[in-house]
Design an enzyme around this catalytic site. Sequence first.
Site, PDB file in Angstrom:
ATOM      1  CB  SER A 183      51.539  75.497  36.552  1.00  0.00           C
ATOM      2  OG  SER A 183      52.049  76.181  35.416  1.00  0.00           O
TER       3      SER A 183
ATOM      4  CE1 TYR B 208      52.259  70.535  34.120  1.00  0.00           C
ATOM      5  CE2 TYR B 208      51.908  72.757  33.290  1.00  0.00           C
ATOM      6  CZ  TYR B 208      52.501  71.893  34.182  1.00  0.00           C
ATOM      7  OH  TYR B 208      53.341  72.395  35.150  1.00  0.00           O
TER       8      TYR B 208
END
Length: 273
Positions: A151, A164
């Site tokens: 990501s 995350y």
Amino acid sequence: MTSSSTSSSIRPSALPSVLVTGASSGIGAVYADRFARRGHDLVLVARDVARMETLAARLRQAHQVQVEVLQADLTQHNDVAAVEARLRDDARIGVLINNAGMAQTGGFVQQSAQSVEQLIALNVTAVTRLAAAIAPRLAAAGGGSIINIGSVVGLAPELGMTVYGATKAFVLFLSQGLTVELASKGVYVQAVLPAATRTEIWERVGIDVNTLPEVMGVDELVDAALVGYDRRELVTIPPLSVAERWPALDGARQGLISDLRQAHAAERYRPQA
């Protein structure tokens, strides 16, 4: 963990089989569709058997490929071990798509130890273990691919998704390190870095995706990632509009490494007389 077999009337493909994690929906399901279109047999891995079976039936009928469904919760040790065994032992599998992942809401101080542990188990531990399970066999065979879904959050601590983002930074580093170790042995490793993508990950953490200012469709994301795959890019960032930004960032990193002098502290850190 449970599994279901393919229809015996469909002949195995001459192409390598592709194992996709997180294959019941979103990015994983679209990857499964795209590789089936290319003629690859598939092994789908996720928790939701019913959705995988529906997808598998559609892909078998549409593309005449074999599709096997493996139910697994990759936050659970025994389920990860079963998928590892499949990757080690099934010589037909030549592509691993490490897609399964999760996010979480709230700041670092609001997150529980249990939620952090679960996030790391899926986004870091499972990704690493599955790559480690298939890599020796691919290296010995002199070919194959590992696709790791990261990501852009892993590049941006300013976004505030601390744990995350840290897991996705790990995925990028892991992919780059694997390239250093495996490229000479014929194994291709690709890190794919999406930005906000229209998948169920948002709903699962209680965020309405329609409130986000810019969101990419999942089909567009995967199709772009596959352009990078076919070009053998090491890092593919589909939403990056200025292509030169990534090589500039990577070049700056390598320049920093070249300026390290390990024997002594830099002048600015030395005690003043």
